[in-house]
Write an enzyme that holds these catalytic residues in place. Structure first.
Site, PDB file in Angstrom:
ATOM      1  N   THR A  49     -54.076 -12.618   3.551  1.00  0.00           N
ATOM      2  CA  THR A  49     -53.432 -12.058   2.366  1.00  0.00           C
ATOM      3  C   THR A  49     -52.169 -12.833   1.988  1.00  0.00           C
ATOM      4  O   THR A  49     -51.839 -12.955   0.807  1.00  0.00           O
ATOM      5  CB  THR A  49     -53.104 -10.568   2.584  1.00  0.00           C
ATOM      6  OG1 THR A  49     -52.430 -10.413   3.836  1.00  0.00           O
ATOM      7  CG2 THR A  49     -54.363  -9.742   2.613  1.00  0.00           C
ATOM      8  N   THR A  50     -51.459 -13.399   2.984  1.00  0.00           N
ATOM      9  CA  THR A  50     -50.291 -14.225   2.699  1.00  0.00           C
ATOM     10  C   THR A  50     -50.686 -15.497   1.956  1.00  0.00           C
ATOM     11  O   THR A  50     -49.881 -16.055   1.203  1.00  0.00           O
ATOM     12  CB  THR A  50     -49.554 -14.587   4.004  1.00  0.00           C
ATOM     13  OG1 THR A  50     -49.187 -13.376   4.670  1.00  0.00           O
ATOM     14  CG2 THR A  50     -48.300 -15.416   3.752  1.00  0.00           C
ATOM     15  N   TYR A 113     -58.987  -1.565  -2.330  1.00  0.00           N
ATOM     16  CA  TYR A 113     -59.228  -0.864  -3.595  1.00  0.00           C
ATOM     17  C   TYR A 113     -60.330   0.186  -3.520  1.00  0.00           C
ATOM     18  O   TYR A 113     -60.139   1.307  -3.937  1.00  0.00           O
ATOM     19  CB  TYR A 113     -59.531  -1.824  -4.763  1.00  0.00           C
ATOM     20  CG  TYR A 113     -59.755  -1.077  -6.065  1.00  0.00           C
ATOM     21  CD1 TYR A 113     -58.681  -0.550  -6.769  1.00  0.00           C
ATOM     22  CD2 TYR A 113     -61.029  -0.853  -6.558  1.00  0.00           C
ATOM     23  CE1 TYR A 113     -58.883   0.173  -7.934  1.00  0.00           C
ATOM     24  CE2 TYR A 113     -61.246  -0.123  -7.712  1.00  0.00           C
ATOM     25  CZ  TYR A 113     -60.174   0.384  -8.399  1.00  0.00           C
ATOM     26  OH  TYR A 113     -60.367   1.112  -9.547  1.00  0.00           O
ATOM     27  N   TYR A 139     -58.310  -6.351  10.679  1.00  0.00           N
ATOM     28  CA  TYR A 139     -56.969  -6.481  10.106  1.00  0.00           C
ATOM     29  C   TYR A 139     -56.643  -5.189   9.383  1.00  0.00           C
ATOM     30  O   TYR A 139     -57.218  -4.890   8.331  1.00  0.00           O
ATOM     31  CB  TYR A 139     -56.936  -7.691   9.168  1.00  0.00           C
ATOM     32  CG  TYR A 139     -55.613  -7.949   8.462  1.00  0.00           C
ATOM     33  CD1 TYR A 139     -54.437  -7.290   8.807  1.00  0.00           C
ATOM     34  CD2 TYR A 139     -55.534  -8.878   7.425  1.00  0.00           C
ATOM     35  CE1 TYR A 139     -53.244  -7.532   8.157  1.00  0.00           C
ATOM     36  CE2 TYR A 139     -54.342  -9.143   6.775  1.00  0.00           C
ATOM     37  CZ  TYR A 139     -53.213  -8.460   7.138  1.00  0.00           C
ATOM     38  OH  TYR A 139     -52.029  -8.708   6.482  1.00  0.00           O
ATOM     39  N   ARG A 144     -51.300  -2.270   1.909  1.00  0.00           N
ATOM     40  CA  ARG A 144     -51.843  -3.210   0.920  1.00  0.00           C
ATOM     41  C   ARG A 144     -53.262  -2.853   0.498  1.00  0.00           C
ATOM     42  O   ARG A 144     -53.663  -3.153  -0.632  1.00  0.00           O
ATOM     43  CB  ARG A 144     -51.843  -4.635   1.496  1.00  0.00           C
ATOM     44  CG  ARG A 144     -50.486  -5.182   1.906  1.00  0.00           C
ATOM     45  CD  ARG A 144     -49.564  -5.412   0.712  1.00  0.00           C
ATOM     46  NE  ARG A 144     -49.999  -6.477  -0.150  1.00  0.00           N
ATOM     47  CZ  ARG A 144     -49.422  -7.688  -0.228  1.00  0.00           C
ATOM     48  NH1 ARG A 144     -48.406  -7.980   0.557  1.00  0.00           N
ATOM     49  NH2 ARG A 144     -49.858  -8.592  -1.077  1.00  0.00           N
ATOM     50  N   LYS A 168     -55.396  -7.037  14.169  1.00  0.00           N
ATOM     51  CA  LYS A 168     -54.059  -7.348  13.666  1.00  0.00           C
ATOM     52  C   LYS A 168     -53.508  -6.055  13.083  1.00  0.00           C
ATOM     53  O   LYS A 168     -54.071  -5.507  12.132  1.00  0.00           O
ATOM     54  CB  LYS A 168     -54.102  -8.443  12.599  1.00  0.00           C
ATOM     55  CG  LYS A 168     -52.733  -8.734  11.971  1.00  0.00           C
ATOM     56  CD  LYS A 168     -52.833  -9.736  10.825  1.00  0.00           C
ATOM     57  CE  LYS A 168     -51.478  -9.926  10.143  1.00  0.00           C
ATOM     58  NZ  LYS A 168     -51.564 -10.843   8.979  1.00  0.00           N
ATOM     59  N   ILE A 209     -49.275 -12.604  14.322  1.00  0.00           N
ATOM     60  CA  ILE A 209     -49.703 -13.358  13.142  1.00  0.00           C
ATOM     61  C   ILE A 209     -48.580 -13.183  12.137  1.00  0.00           C
ATOM     62  O   ILE A 209     -48.442 -12.139  11.502  1.00  0.00           O
ATOM     63  CB  ILE A 209     -51.056 -12.877  12.602  1.00  0.00           C
ATOM     64  CG1 ILE A 209     -52.137 -13.072  13.674  1.00  0.00           C
ATOM     65  CG2 ILE A 209     -51.429 -13.646  11.339  1.00  0.00           C
ATOM     66  CD1 ILE A 209     -53.516 -12.578  13.269  1.00  0.00           C
TER      67      ILE A 209
END
Length: 299
Positions: A49-50, A113, A139, A144, A168, A209
């Protein structure tokens, strides 16, 4: 070698994706990964996502994985490739591509979503993991994605699917870390929250991470390795030292601040994002710049 042994561990950075004139700046991306290797990171994590994966085309996403695998080959630094989607078929396609490229493992963000049920999450992750023969890391980042992988679901996946070996955790909950450790002590937990890297490592975490690792890989590498060597005093000292920059790097939605910090530090030549992300506000850019004055960012 077991899947658990194959899974990358230790100090890892969730890589940004640098852009130039609207396209991936491949030359800069290569140099950023080489810098990660140089400063002792155990693995790099492209297109999480980063890395603004949600706004990359499939072709761009795959290109980033290819570059990371190529740069890290024979370096000792592994690649944990981002391969998540809110469509299971897309996640499977990305996971298979990552395996074909030579990635060491998959980082799969929970579907965003569409807010699946816990059974939906279970079936999604089971399908993705069973489509490949390399380890998969769950993850969990509910702030988010809008959905939380409950500990019972994570442990069910760990027990039922051989190549799901780790998670994560970016929920920010230390209680959750303790619960996961209690439910299955061999289930590997990785910090996804830079502010609590040390507490997670001190409570049995297998690595981090890190977003901050893009900027200060030497510090994140040292913090992680000291904790894994049970030198908790020195690891905690580094975690405390990084507190101010960790706060600054999350003053707006990630990866807005980390890209700004890297631009201000001369690590990326241009400050570009993909819409709907924009550069930080004038006030926050000043805040990031002032915070950076207290740190040595090695080139």
């Amino acid at each position: 070698m077991s899947y658990a042994d194959q899974m990358p561990s230790g100090a890892m950075s969730a890589l940004i994706t640098p852009f130039k004139n609207g396209k991936i700046d491949t030359e800069c991306f290569i140099s950023l990964i080489e810098r990660q290797v140089r400063y002792g990171m155990d693995a790099c994590v492209p297109v999480g996502t980063t890395g603004e994966s949600a706004t990359l085309s499939h072709k761009e996403h795959m290109e980033c994985i290819e570059i990371a695998v190529s740069v890290c080959k024979n370096s000792g630094t592994k690649v944990l490739a981002g391969a998540g989607s809110n469509a299971t078929a897309e996640a499977i396609e990305l996971a298979r591509f990552a395996q074909k490229c030579g990635a060491d493992g998959i980082l799969c963000v929970s579907p965003y979503y569409n807010k699946p049920t816990q059974e939906g999450l279970y079936q999604h992750y089971k399908a993705v993991a069973e489509s490949v023969e390399i380890p998969l890391m769950l993850y969990n980042v509910p702030s988010r994605t809008g959905v939380n992988i409950e500990p019972s679901t994570a442990i069910r996946l760990y027990e039922d699917v051989p190549n799901i070996t780790a998670i994560k955790e970016a929920s920010g909950s230390m209680e959750r870390i303790v619960e996961l450790n209690t439910l299955a002590k061999d289930f590997a937990i990785f910090s996804g929250e830079d502010a609590i890297n040390y507490p997670i490592l001190a409570n049995g975490g297998r690595g981090v991470i890190s977003v901050t690792g893009n900027l200060l890989p030497d510090k994140i590498s040292a913090l992680t390795h000291l904790a894994l060597e049970r030198n908790f005093k020195e690891s905690k000292a580094i975690n405390n030292e990084l507190y101010a920059i960790n706060c600054a790097l999350f003053c707006e939605s990630n990866p807005i601040p980390i890209k700004a910090a890297m631009y201000l530090s001369g690590l990326i030549p241009s400050l570009e994002y993909r819409l709907p992300l924009l550069a930080p506000s004038v006030e926050n850019l000043r805040y990031i710049e002032q915070t950076l004055q207290h740190y040595e960012v090695k080139q």
